[in-house]
Design an enzyme around this catalytic site. Structure first.
Site, mmCIF file in Angstrom:
data_model
loop_
_atom_site.group_PDB
_atom_site.id
_atom_site.type_symbol
_atom_site.label_atom_id
_atom_site.label_comp_id
_atom_site.label_asym_id
_atom_site.label_seq_id
_atom_site.Cartn_x
_atom_site.Cartn_y
_atom_site.Cartn_z
ATOM 1 C CG ASP A 14 -1.825 1.209 1.280
ATOM 2 O OD1 ASP A 14 -2.281 1.659 0.208
ATOM 3 O OD2 ASP A 14 -2.077 1.719 2.388
ATOM 4 C CD GLU A 76 -5.000 0.499 -2.346
ATOM 5 O OE1 GLU A 76 -5.860 -0.276 -1.891
ATOM 6 O OE2 GLU A 76 -4.578 1.491 -1.727
ATOM 7 C CG ASP A 149 -0.911 3.376 5.970
ATOM 8 O OD1 ASP A 149 -1.531 3.830 5.006
ATOM 9 O OD2 ASP A 149 -0.663 4.023 6.992
#
Length: 172
Positions: A14, A76, A149
């Site tokens: 992430d 992501e 996160d």
């Protein structure tokens, strides 16, 4: 490419310019196991040059990849940011993360945040806390108090493994 039944380790990422979450999951015969996870924090604002922050993301992720040797990486995609400058910084942090994996010879797959959320929670508009809840359930780690996160990174890895299974079913 490994077969669906052989063990496979995936690092999920992430990306962020201040906090980059990462998590490594191993799947064997459909069973998910947490290998390791964490967060890379960089100094913000005037405390450090932005290039130094990108270098830290690259170096720390590359060290994680070398240590755990995942077969694949999932990251992501950049979503909309508050402004163009924020989107650019996020994109550069994402680039540093992709480069770290690629430099270690690990292929990288991209996933939209809505797909990650939908594959874990059932809706692409799920809140981060809902995603974190499902990550803990799927990894049988109910007491873990990861940063969001980190949970998001683990969710990206789980999403990748799910998409791999779907793709292999389509080839059968």
């Amino acid at each position: 490419m490994k077969t669906p039944s052989s063990p496979l380790s995936v690092i999920g990422i992430d990306p962020g310019s201040q906090r980059t979450g990462w998590g490594i999951i191993r799947e064997a015969s459909g069973v998910l196991t947490l290998v390791d996870c964490g967060i890379i924090r960089t100094a913000s604002g005037g405390e450090a040059a932005f290039s130094a922050r990108l270098a830290r993301i690259f170096a720390e992720l590359a060290a994680v990849v070398r240590r755990h040797a995942p077969a694949e990486a999932a990251i992501e995609q950049v979503f909309t940011a508050k402004n163009a400058a924020s989107a650019l910084k996020l994109g550069q942090a994402r680039g540093a993360a992709v480069a770290a994996c690629a430099a270690c010879g690990v292929p990288v797959s991209d996933y939209a945040p809505t797909l990650v959320k939908k594959s874990l929670v059932g809706t692409g508009r799920a809140e981060k806390e809902q995603v974190a809840f499902m990550v803990r359930r799927l990894l049988n780690a109910r007491g873990e108090g990861w940063a969001l996160d980190t949970s998001d990174a683990l969710a990206v890895a789980i999403c990748h493994l799910t998409m791999r299974r779907f793709a292999s079913l389509g080839r059968s």
